[in-house]
Design an enzyme around this catalytic site. Sequence first.
Site, short mmCIF file in Angstrom:
data_model
loop_
_atom_site.label_atom_id
_atom_site.label_comp_id
_atom_site.label_asym_id
_atom_site.label_seq_id
_atom_site.Cartn_x
_atom_site.Cartn_y
_atom_site.Cartn_z
N SER A 1 51.79 47.63 39.78
CA SER A 1 52.49 48.90 39.56
C SER A 1 53.78 48.96 40.38
CB SER A 1 51.59 50.07 39.97
OG SER A 1 50.40 50.06 39.21
N1 SAH Z 1 46.35 48.78 40.66
C1 SAH Z 1 47.22 47.69 40.25
C2 SAH Z 1 47.77 47.88 38.88
C3 SAH Z 1 46.93 47.23 37.88
S1 SAH Z 1 47.50 47.36 36.22
C4 SAH Z 1 48.34 47.56 41.27
O1 SAH Z 1 48.17 47.90 42.39
O2 SAH Z 1 49.39 47.05 40.96
C5 SAH Z 1 46.09 48.12 35.49
C6 SAH Z 1 44.80 47.33 35.56
O3 SAH Z 1 43.82 48.10 34.87
C7 SAH Z 1 44.83 45.97 34.88
O4 SAH Z 1 44.47 44.98 35.79
C8 SAH Z 1 43.80 46.10 33.76
O5 SAH Z 1 43.07 44.93 33.52
C9 SAH Z 1 42.90 47.20 34.29
N2 SAH Z 1 42.12 47.89 33.28
C10 SAH Z 1 42.48 48.29 32.03
N3 SAH Z 1 41.45 48.88 31.41
C11 SAH Z 1 40.40 48.88 32.29
C12 SAH Z 1 39.06 49.34 32.23
N4 SAH Z 1 38.55 49.92 31.13
N5 SAH Z 1 38.27 49.16 33.31
C13 SAH Z 1 38.75 48.56 34.43
N6 SAH Z 1 40.01 48.09 34.54
C14 SAH Z 1 40.83 48.24 33.49
#
Ligand code: SAH
Length: 223
Positions: A70
């Site tokens: 993010s």
């Molecule tokens: N928190 C992260 C951003 C991750 S992007 C940071 O610090 O940068 C969003 C994440 O959500 C991705 O890794 C994706 O695989 C996950 N995601 C999407 N749908 C999901 C679900 N149903 N359950 C768990 N994770 C999920």
Amino acid sequence: MNGREQNGIGMTSARTRERLIDRLKAEGIKNTVVLERMRAVPRHLFVDEALASRAYEDTALPIGFGQTISQPYIVAAMTVALIEGVSPRPTRVLEIGTGCGYQTAVLAPFVQHIYSVERIQPLLQRARSMLAELKISNVSLRHGDGWHGWRAQGPFQGILVAAAPEDVPPELCEQLDEGGRLIIPIGARGRQTLLRVTRIGEEFQREELLPVSFVPLVAGTAT
Ligand code: SAH
């Protein structure tokens, strides 16, 4: 460390990080302890080495598997939305979408324990080793589908969701503690809004915080 610089020189230098903090302030992040934490967490270690020189730009970057780390401004804004004005610090916080673990690392000192769920197994493994390397130990990680939260560990004083469903999943509301806050982006790609949902008894008060752009919350898991 895994052979990569932690304090470093060049594009990962203190000066480069300071520019990011200045930018976050200019964009409206006022909470000094959150700004201090943003300065301290080595974001360049959470991205591929080839992208490390861009780690302190205020942008999302790819982390593989079609996912992104993010944008720092969003990580800071979500952290503030979750913890500001909450005292004592939340005991149990649920995070959906661990990704590379950067948001987890930023949030960790502000809460007693984070329960974090990620649907893509290799990302979870990478996050696990990075958090261990940074000696962040108040986190439990789980490979699973975040649509269902993590009921066995609830209720939670805070829930932070890093991927966008079309609307708020009811199971996440159910797992909120009294007075608890859910920070979640909702809406279709390209027109999402970050919401703060606060539980007051059986009422769920919604506040719209800001327009955002997240990857979609996807049902099911992937290995
Ligand atoms: N928190 C992260 C951003 C991750 S992007 C940071 O610090 O940068 C969003 C994440 O959500 C991705 O890794 C994706 O695989 C996950 N995601 C999407 N749908 C999901 C679900 N149903 N359950 C768990 N994770 C999920």
